[in-house]
Design an enzyme around this catalytic site. Structure first.
Site, short mmCIF file in Angstrom:
data_model
loop_
_atom_site.label_atom_id
_atom_site.label_comp_id
_atom_site.label_asym_id
_atom_site.label_seq_id
_atom_site.Cartn_x
_atom_site.Cartn_y
_atom_site.Cartn_z
N CYS A 43 -48.42 -41.53 103.18
CA CYS A 43 -48.44 -41.81 101.75
C CYS A 43 -48.56 -43.31 101.50
CB CYS A 43 -47.17 -41.26 101.09
SG CYS A 43 -47.09 -41.58 99.31
N CYS A 46 -46.41 -44.55 98.58
CA CYS A 46 -44.99 -44.61 98.93
C CYS A 46 -44.66 -45.81 99.80
CB CYS A 46 -44.58 -43.33 99.67
SG CYS A 46 -44.99 -41.80 98.83
N ASP A 47 -45.48 -46.06 100.82
CA ASP A 47 -45.12 -47.02 101.86
C ASP A 47 -46.02 -48.25 101.92
OD1 ASP A 47 -43.12 -45.25 102.65
OD2 ASP A 47 -44.48 -44.17 104.00
#
Length: 210
Positions: A43, A46-47
């Site tokens: 992701c 997300c990261d």
């Protein structure tokens, strides 16, 4: 509904909310499990912030891969977009925008052969023996819905996700689908939580009317 569980436990109910989720499709290369959470992510949104100003690679050829590469190109020093085929399944307009990015390099007709590094990823080796020196690797090669139990119910789409509307109802009375397992455009925690709320409301309505 009769649900058979392990340890010979059987449950009976008037309705079922199917929320088994998905698992990320693995790359299937040496080192993959070792580096999950240590440079390997599924992701970018997300990261991606962890790799600001660093060199990363995105693997895949669909919309998710292209969108991930676009997002990362705004925060990373260098983004490699690696695809096993020559042509991309994702948006042509997004691909064209990526081609205009000076810090994006698109590499086609190759596969990842190995992930390298010690405690964290330091690179990937492609099957043409080229090594890319990177700090982060984002795999966007698809997801596998956990829908084996529903194959006989006629509620799956061509990709084996559960066909259910926004109210989580399927075409089978008493069967509701929520979360990543449901056919939808965006699969994130916030959409799964929304599905959960909708499913509870729909089940309550269904039970009142049977």
């Amino acid at each position: 509904w009769i649900i058979g569980c392990d340890e010979d436990i059987t449950l009976e109910s008037k309705a079922v909310i199917y929320a088994t989720g998905c698992k990320n499709r693995p790359l299937g290369v040496p080192g993959e499990e070792k580096y999950y959470g240590r440079g390997l992510s599924f992701c970018a949104v997300c990261d991606g912030a962890f790799y600001k100003g660093k060199r990363v690679a995105v693997i895949g050829g669909g919309d998710t891969a292209l969108d991930d590469a676009m997002y990362l190109s705004d925060i990373c020093e260098k983004v490699y977009l690696v695809h096993r085929r020559e042509f991309f399944r994702g948006s042509a307009s997004t691909l064209e925008k990526l081609k205009q990015k000076e810090n994006v390099e698109i590499i086609v007709n190759v596969r990842v052969e190995e992930i390298t590094g010690d405690k964290k990823i330091d690179g990937i080796i492609l099957d043409n023996k080229t090594k890319l020196n990177i700090s982060g690797l984002f795999a966007a090669v698809g997801m596998i819905p956990q829908t084996e139990l529903l194959k006989e119910f006629g509620v799956l789409d061509e990709s084996n996700y559960v066909k259910a509307s926004e109210d989580t109802k399927t075409t089978v009375n008493g069967l509701f689908a929520a979360g990543d397992v449901r056919t939808k455009q965006l699969r994130q925690v916030v959409t799964a939580a929304a599905d959960g709320a909708n499913a509870i409301y729909s089940v309550m309505e269904y039970l009142r009317n049977i």
